[in-house]
Design a protein around this motif. Structure first.
Motif, PDB file in Angstrom:
ATOM      1  N   VAL A  41      -6.077  -1.671  -4.301  1.00 10.50           N
ATOM      2  CA  VAL A  41      -4.974  -1.273  -3.102  1.00 10.50           C
ATOM      3  C   VAL A  41      -4.836  -0.263  -2.532  1.00 10.50           C
ATOM      4  CG1 VAL A  41      -3.835   0.130  -5.301  1.00 10.50           C
ATOM      5  CG2 VAL A  41      -2.672  -1.342  -4.204  1.00 10.50           C
ATOM      6  N   PHE A  42      -4.295  -0.736  -1.750  1.00  8.86           N
ATOM      7  CA  PHE A  42      -3.849   0.519  -0.465  1.00  8.86           C
ATOM      8  C   PHE A  42      -2.762   0.363   0.419  1.00  8.86           C
ATOM      9  CE2 PHE A  42      -5.720  -3.108   1.371  1.00  8.86           C
ATOM     10  CZ  PHE A  42      -5.311  -3.747   2.342  1.00  8.86           C
ATOM     11  N   ARG A  57       3.140  10.539   1.704  1.00 15.34           N
ATOM     12  CA  ARG A  57       4.174  10.143   1.254  1.00 15.34           C
ATOM     13  C   ARG A  57       4.275   8.720   2.122  1.00 15.34           C
ATOM     14  NH1 ARG A  57       6.417  15.214   2.035  1.00 15.34           N
ATOM     15  NH2 ARG A  57       7.606  14.865   3.728  1.00 15.34           N
ATOM     16  N   HIS A  58       4.568   8.524   2.427  1.00 16.97           N
ATOM     17  CA  HIS A  58       4.599   6.631   2.892  1.00 16.97           C
ATOM     18  C   HIS A  58       3.656   5.885   2.672  1.00 16.97           C
ATOM     19  CE1 HIS A  58       8.021   7.970   6.063  1.00 16.97           C
ATOM     20  NE2 HIS A  58       8.821   8.142   4.579  1.00 16.97           N
ATOM     21  N   ALA A  59       1.996   6.540   2.572  1.00 18.82           N
ATOM     22  CA  ALA A  59       1.125   5.728   2.480  1.00 18.82           C
ATOM     23  C   ALA A  59       0.787   5.867   0.549  1.00 18.82           C
ATOM     24  CB  ALA A  59      -0.382   6.395   2.727  1.00 18.82           C
ATOM     25  N   LEU A  60       1.463   6.678   0.122  1.00 15.14           N
ATOM     26  CA  LEU A  60       1.328   6.653  -1.362  1.00 15.14           C
ATOM     27  C   LEU A  60       2.464   5.613  -1.626  1.00 15.14           C
ATOM     28  CD1 LEU A  60       0.658   7.579  -3.368  1.00 15.14           C
ATOM     29  CD2 LEU A  60       1.912   9.895  -3.585  1.00 15.14           C
ATOM     30  N   ASP A  61       3.843   5.308  -1.237  1.00 13.44           N
ATOM     31  CA  ASP A  61       5.036   4.639  -1.187  1.00 13.44           C
ATOM     32  C   ASP A  61       4.338   3.296  -1.046  1.00 13.44           C
ATOM     33  OD1 ASP A  61       6.507   6.464  -2.080  1.00 13.44           O
ATOM     34  OD2 ASP A  61       7.291   6.607   0.130  1.00 13.44           O
ATOM     35  N   ARG A  62       3.458   2.775  -0.226  1.00  9.73           N
ATOM     36  CA  ARG A  62       3.038   1.667   0.223  1.00  9.73           C
ATOM     37  C   ARG A  62       2.475   1.164  -0.838  1.00  9.73           C
ATOM     38  NH1 ARG A  62       3.265   1.726   6.870  1.00  9.73           N
ATOM     39  NH2 ARG A  62       5.168   2.291   7.020  1.00  9.73           N
ATOM     40  N   LEU A  63       1.069   1.608  -1.147  1.00  8.10           N
ATOM     41  CA  LEU A  63       0.056   2.105  -2.485  1.00  8.10           C
ATOM     42  C   LEU A  63       0.858   1.333  -3.560  1.00  8.10           C
ATOM     43  CD1 LEU A  63      -3.276   2.929  -3.091  1.00  8.10           C
ATOM     44  CD2 LEU A  63      -1.161   4.404  -4.428  1.00  8.10           C
ATOM     45  N   VAL A  64       1.723   1.967  -4.085  1.00  5.79           N
ATOM     46  CA  VAL A  64       2.973   1.582  -5.266  1.00  5.79           C
ATOM     47  C   VAL A  64       3.449   0.123  -4.867  1.00  5.79           C
ATOM     48  CG1 VAL A  64       4.480   2.358  -6.794  1.00  5.79           C
ATOM     49  CG2 VAL A  64       2.862   4.033  -6.224  1.00  5.79           C
ATOM     50  N   ALA A  65       3.778  -0.312  -3.844  1.00  6.87           N
ATOM     51  CA  ALA A  65       4.635  -1.460  -3.840  1.00  6.87           C
ATOM     52  C   ALA A  65       3.795  -2.244  -3.908  1.00  6.87           C
ATOM     53  CB  ALA A  65       5.396  -0.814  -2.048  1.00  6.87           C
ATOM     54  N   ALA A  79       0.681  -2.112  -5.424  1.00  6.25           N
ATOM     55  CA  ALA A  79       0.384  -2.166  -6.786  1.00  6.25           C
ATOM     56  C   ALA A  79       1.208  -3.476  -7.747  1.00  6.25           C
ATOM     57  CB  ALA A  79      -0.335  -0.568  -7.778  1.00  6.25           C
ATOM     58  N   LYS A  80       2.619  -2.816  -7.511  1.00  8.25           N
ATOM     59  CA  LYS A  80       3.166  -3.394  -8.336  1.00  8.25           C
ATOM     60  C   LYS A  80       3.588  -5.075  -8.238  1.00  8.25           C
ATOM     61  CE  LYS A  80       6.630   0.287  -8.726  1.00  8.25           C
ATOM     62  NZ  LYS A  80       8.185   1.230  -8.338  1.00  8.25           N
ATOM     63  N   LEU A  81       3.317  -5.136  -6.947  1.00 10.11           N
ATOM     64  CA  LEU A  81       2.770  -6.816  -6.304  1.00 10.11           C
ATOM     65  C   LEU A  81       2.258  -6.761  -7.024  1.00 10.11           C
ATOM     66  CD1 LEU A  81       3.609  -6.914  -2.555  1.00 10.11           C
ATOM     67  CD2 LEU A  81       5.293  -7.769  -4.442  1.00 10.11           C
ATOM     68  N   MET A  82       0.948  -6.752  -7.155  1.00 10.51           N
ATOM     69  CA  MET A  82      -0.129  -7.008  -8.766  1.00 10.51           C
ATOM     70  C   MET A  82       0.199  -6.909  -9.762  1.00 10.51           C
ATOM     71  SD  MET A  82      -2.329  -5.199  -6.549  1.00 10.51           S
ATOM     72  CE  MET A  82      -4.425  -5.832  -6.530  1.00 10.51           C
TER      73      MET A  82
END
Length: 107
Positions: A21-22, A59-67, A69-72
């Motif tokens: 995930v990224f 911070r934005h890259a980490l927020d996108r990573l989390v989003a 991961a949630k989708l997965m």
């Protein structure tokens, strides 16, 4: 969402690996910010304009990573890392990446 830089999480067991995930962000300072940063570079020391830009990009890259991961269907990301690169002379790319997993017990 638990995000760690380690392979294991004490007290938890990985029960499912969802995959890599990224989160990617590309940023550029405006002409005014580049001008001020250029002046600061003449005297040396920290260039606050770029430090702030890169902190926000992480911070934005980490927020996108989390989003992502949630989708997965993951509830955690293990082995999270940041990477960065310059694109041309005016843009910076920040990538947050790791492995999306399901931990048991759920966090």
């Amino acid at each position: 969402m638990l995000v760690v830089t380690t392979e294991n999480v004490p007290g938890h067991q990985v029960v499912q690996v969802k995959g890599q995930v990224f989160g990617v962000v590309v940023r550029s300072r405006g002409i005014g910010g580049n001008f001020v940063a250029g002046l600061r570079s003449l005297v040396g020391g920290e260039i606050h304009e770029y430090t702030q830009m890169l902190e926000e990009a992480r911070r934005h890259a980490l927020d996108r990573l989390v989003a992502n991961a949630k989708l997965m269907g993951a509830n955690a990301v293990v082995m999270m890392r940041f990477d960065s690169a310059e694109i041309g002379q005016t843009m910076s790319e920040i990538v947050a990446y790791g492995t999306a997993v399901v931990l048991d017990p759920p966090t």
